[in-house]
Structure formats: C-alpha cells, structure tokens
Design a protein around this motif. Structure first.
Motif, PDB file in Angstrom:
ATOM      1  N   ARG A  18      21.064  99.453  67.638  1.00  0.00           N
ATOM      2  CA  ARG A  18      21.452  99.795  69.021  1.00  0.00           C
ATOM      3  C   ARG A  18      20.820 101.121  69.457  1.00  0.00           C
ATOM      4  N   ARG A  19      20.664 102.091  68.541  1.00  0.00           N
ATOM      5  CA  ARG A  19      19.953 103.336  68.887  1.00  0.00           C
ATOM      6  C   ARG A  19      18.484 103.034  69.203  1.00  0.00           C
ATOM      7  N   TRP A  20      17.887 102.159  68.421  1.00  0.00           N
ATOM      8  CA  TRP A  20      16.495 101.753  68.630  1.00  0.00           C
ATOM      9  C   TRP A  20      16.362 101.038  69.976  1.00  0.00           C
ATOM     10  N   GLU A  21      17.278 100.123  70.269  1.00  0.00           N
ATOM     11  CA  GLU A  21      17.278  99.397  71.543  1.00  0.00           C
ATOM     12  C   GLU A  21      17.388 100.382  72.714  1.00  0.00           C
ATOM     13  N   CYS A  22      18.287 101.353  72.619  1.00  0.00           N
ATOM     14  CA  CYS A  22      18.452 102.361  73.682  1.00  0.00           C
ATOM     15  C   CYS A  22      17.192 103.211  73.840  1.00  0.00           C
ATOM     16  N   ALA A  23      16.550 103.548  72.741  1.00  0.00           N
ATOM     17  CA  ALA A  23      15.311 104.331  72.811  1.00  0.00           C
ATOM     18  C   ALA A  23      14.226 103.534  73.531  1.00  0.00           C
ATOM     19  N   ILE A  24      14.144 102.237  73.268  1.00  0.00           N
ATOM     20  CA  ILE A  24      13.165 101.386  73.964  1.00  0.00           C
ATOM     21  C   ILE A  24      13.481 101.355  75.452  1.00  0.00           C
ATOM     22  N   GLN A  25      14.728 101.139  75.793  1.00  0.00           N
ATOM     23  CA  GLN A  25      15.125 101.068  77.195  1.00  0.00           C
ATOM     24  C   GLN A  25      14.838 102.381  77.928  1.00  0.00           C
ATOM     25  N   ALA A  26      14.903 103.493  77.216  1.00  0.00           N
ATOM     26  CA  ALA A  26      14.649 104.817  77.807  1.00  0.00           C
ATOM     27  C   ALA A  26      13.171 105.203  77.758  1.00  0.00           C
ATOM     28  N   THR A  60       1.669  99.443  69.355  1.00  0.00           N
ATOM     29  CA  THR A  60       2.271  98.235  69.923  1.00  0.00           C
ATOM     30  C   THR A  60       3.184  98.590  71.091  1.00  0.00           C
ATOM     31  N   TRP A  61       3.826  99.755  71.031  1.00  0.00           N
ATOM     32  CA  TRP A  61       4.710 100.176  72.118  1.00  0.00           C
ATOM     33  C   TRP A  61       3.928 100.711  73.298  1.00  0.00           C
ATOM     34  N   ASP A  62       2.778 101.324  73.045  1.00  0.00           N
ATOM     35  CA  ASP A  62       1.903 101.727  74.155  1.00  0.00           C
ATOM     36  C   ASP A  62       1.557 100.503  74.998  1.00  0.00           C
ATOM     37  N   LEU A  63       1.222  99.402  74.338  1.00  0.00           N
ATOM     38  CA  LEU A  63       0.908  98.155  75.047  1.00  0.00           C
ATOM     39  C   LEU A  63       2.142  97.629  75.780  1.00  0.00           C
ATOM     40  N   ALA A  69       8.176  99.294  82.823  1.00  0.00           N
ATOM     41  CA  ALA A  69       8.670 100.678  82.844  1.00  0.00           C
ATOM     42  C   ALA A  69      10.042 100.745  82.166  1.00  0.00           C
ATOM     43  N   PRO A  70      10.353 101.882  81.547  1.00  0.00           N
ATOM     44  CA  PRO A  70      11.674 102.033  80.925  1.00  0.00           C
ATOM     45  C   PRO A  70      12.790 101.691  81.909  1.00  0.00           C
ATOM     46  N   HIS A  71      13.762 100.912  81.402  1.00  0.00           N
ATOM     47  CA  HIS A  71      14.859 100.432  82.229  1.00  0.00           C
ATOM     48  C   HIS A  71      15.893  99.801  81.300  1.00  0.00           C
ATOM     49  N   GLY A  98      11.973  92.580  79.906  1.00  0.00           N
ATOM     50  CA  GLY A  98      11.536  92.815  81.277  1.00  0.00           C
ATOM     51  C   GLY A  98      12.494  92.325  82.345  1.00  0.00           C
ATOM     52  N   GLY A  99      13.774  92.291  82.035  1.00  0.00           N
ATOM     53  CA  GLY A  99      14.755  91.845  83.020  1.00  0.00           C
ATOM     54  C   GLY A  99      14.968  90.344  83.052  1.00  0.00           C
ATOM     55  N   SER A 100      14.411  89.615  82.077  1.00  0.00           N
ATOM     56  CA  SER A 100      14.607  88.161  82.064  1.00  0.00           C
ATOM     57  C   SER A 100      16.105  87.848  81.991  1.00  0.00           C
ATOM     58  N   PRO A 101      16.556  86.819  82.709  1.00  0.00           N
ATOM     59  CA  PRO A 101      17.982  86.498  82.727  1.00  0.00           C
ATOM     60  C   PRO A 101      18.480  85.851  81.433  1.00  0.00           C
ATOM     61  N   SER A 102      17.571  85.304  80.647  1.00  0.00           N
ATOM     62  CA  SER A 102      17.951  84.699  79.372  1.00  0.00           C
ATOM     63  C   SER A 102      16.922  85.098  78.314  1.00  0.00           C
ATOM     64  N   PRO A 103      17.251  84.951  77.044  1.00  0.00           N
ATOM     65  CA  PRO A 103      16.319  85.353  75.989  1.00  0.00           C
ATOM     66  C   PRO A 103      15.000  84.586  76.058  1.00  0.00           C
TER      67      PRO A 103
END
Length: 138
Positions: A18-26, A60-63, A69-71, A98-103
């Motif tokens: 979850r910390r990793w997920e939050c870092a990606i989102q930020a 890979t994250w640069d790509l 954009a972070p969100h 990217g905001g997809s409504p489902s996985p």
C-alpha cells in the motif's frame, strides 16, 4: 511459521504494498524504489521482456509516467492476496490503470525479508490477450 506469524507477516507485506501503491499514485519515484531490492527482476507489459536491477526498474516508471500523470486513480490494486512464509512471500492482485473503471492488468509480487524488512524482489505485470480460435483463422 505459525498462523499468528503468517498473519503478522501478511499484514506487514500488505502495508509495504500500500505504501508502494501510494508512492505510484503520488509520482514519488524515491518512494516507489524504496520498497524494492537492488537486484529486482521485473516482467512488465511493455518491452523489454525483462528489466534487471534498480536502475532498469526506475526506467520502467519513467515510461509509465509519460502516459499518466500522478493521480489517486492512476494505479489502484484490487483483490490483493498475500501468502507469506518466514523470509519469502508473494502477493497477487488486479490493477486498475489510468482511471480505468475495472481492472485491466494482473500483478504478482515476490518478496524477500532482508534485515527484518520485507522488500519486493520480483514484480510481474501482465495483461490478458484474446487469442483467435482455430475456426476464425480458417
């Protein structure tokens, strides 16, 4: 490992995820990298076939961030499941990107415990592809 130990390890690993997920989102690249081993192996959806080591993983994250954009909805893990042993573990989940409504992607993470800290040593992202049936090709 007894059931209480496995449960505690699973909770610790979920907190790392979850910390990793939050870092990606930020868009926090340092926070993303902090959860990984130096010798990380990643199998990602876009090329290359595999990336070895933290420097290649960073690229890979640069790509990824070129396309989004972070969100808070940029990278969301659902259906997270953790299986933990004494010093190795794995987790699986489904990703909304990217905001997809489902996985739209699958995620598998491999963990090692080093210096009493759980770290991601392997990351695998994949996307399902529909294959043509034999009849459709004839």
């Amino acid at each position: 490992m007894n059931a209480a130990g496995a449960s505690a390890a699973s909770g610790d690993i979920e907190a790392v995820i979850r910390r990793w997920e939050c870092a990606i989102q930020a868009g926090d690249l340092d926070g993303i990298l902090a959860q990984h081993t130096e010798d990380i192996v990643i199998f990602d959806v876009p090329e290359p076939l595999q990336s070895l080591g933290l420097d290649a993983y960073r690229r890979t994250w640069d790509l990824f961030f070129r396309y989004g954009a972070p969100h808070p909805d940029l990278f969301v893990i659902e259906d997270l499941r953790v299986t933990a042993g004494h010093d190795v573990a794995f987790a699986t989940g489904l990703l909304r990107i990217g905001g997809s409504p489902s996985p739209v992607c699958r995620l598998t993470l491999g963990f090692v415990k080093r210096d009493d800290r759980w770290l991601i040593a392997h990351e695998h992202h994949s996307a399902p592809h529909t294959l043509e049936s034999q009849e459709a090709r004839s």
